[in-house]
Design an enzyme around this catalytic site. Structure first.
Site, PDB file in Angstrom:
ATOM      1  CD  GLN A  87      -4.033  -9.948-164.261  1.00  0.00           C
ATOM      2  OE1 GLN A  87      -2.844 -10.156-164.474  1.00  0.00           O
ATOM      3  NE2 GLN A  87      -4.925  -9.927-165.231  1.00  0.00           N
ATOM      4  CG  HIS A 125       8.009 -15.353-157.318  1.00  0.00           C
ATOM      5  ND1 HIS A 125       6.845 -15.776-157.928  1.00  0.00           N
ATOM      6  CD2 HIS A 125       8.705 -16.483-157.019  1.00  0.00           C
ATOM      7  CE1 HIS A 125       6.841 -17.094-157.998  1.00  0.00           C
ATOM      8  NE2 HIS A 125       7.940 -17.540-157.458  1.00  0.00           N
TER       9      HIS A 125
END
Length: 212
Positions: A135, A97
């Site tokens: 991540q 995003h």
């Protein structure tokens, strides 16, 4: 489309990188799509500002993480205990995003005759953070690069972060955080070594870790 566009540091980048003018025009298109007028006073300089911000946000693409760790020190008088740097704050951007990921990284390694300057560990985190990321991938990249370049007896990386793709949009869960880890060598094979590292960084157990 430019065939030899220049990046933030004046470095030559990928052949298909758009020019600065093309990037600014893309921002104008997004402003129009959002419903505003890029030519009005408050927005007329926004495309240039956004492009300059992107140069900062994604500067990691122009740097080689291995180069940061290239200079090591072998005169350590036989030091072979754990080296840990914790609470390395970083700001990254979600590749799904393109909104911020804000968190901190903890890095530990067991040296094998060579150590690296402590600022280089923070720099290593910064290079990978300054790219579009997830991540889990960033955790692996930091650990694997440190292992490949220094060849220590083991590497441990734990990252704790908040993702604005789920705190400011979507499920809207502010306060939620993600923890990921990568354990290599002695940190994976020796439970006591792993516990020592987790204790140093303030995590008393491994049950909450997503071990990549």
């Amino acid at each position: 489309m430019s065939t030899n566009a220049k990046g933030p540091a004046g470095a030559t980048d990928l052949p298909d990188r758009p020019t600065r003018d093309e990037a600014e025009e893309a921002v104008r298109t997004l402003i129009r799509w959002a419903g505003d007028d890029p030519a009005r006073e408050g927005l007329i300089d926004t495309p240039a500002r956004v492009v300059r911000a992107y140069e900062e946000f994604f500067a990691g693409y122009l740097l080689d993480p291995a180069d940061v760790l290239a200079k090591t020190f072998s005169e350590v008088d036989g030091y072979d205990e754990m080296i840990v740097m914790n609470d390395i704050r970083f700001e990254s951007h979600c590749e799904h995003h393109m909104v911020p990921i804000i968190g901190k990284a903890h890095i530990g390694y067991l040296p094998n005759h060579r150590v690296v300057g402590i600022s280089k560990l923070a720099r290593l985190v910064e290079i990978y953070a300054k790219r579009l990321q997830i991540q889990e991938k960033m955790t692996v990249q930091i650990a694997d690069t440190l292992q490949a370049v220094l060849q220590p007896k083991g590497v441990a990386v734990v990252i704790q972060a908040s993702h604005q793709c789920m705190t400011t949009r979507g499920v809207h869960k502010p306060g939620a955080g993600l923890v990921t880890s990568r354990m290599l060598g002695a940190f994976r094979d020796d439970a006591s070594t792993r516990r020592e590292f987790l204790g140093v960084i303030g995590m008393t157990g491994s049950g909450s870790l997503s071990n990549t």
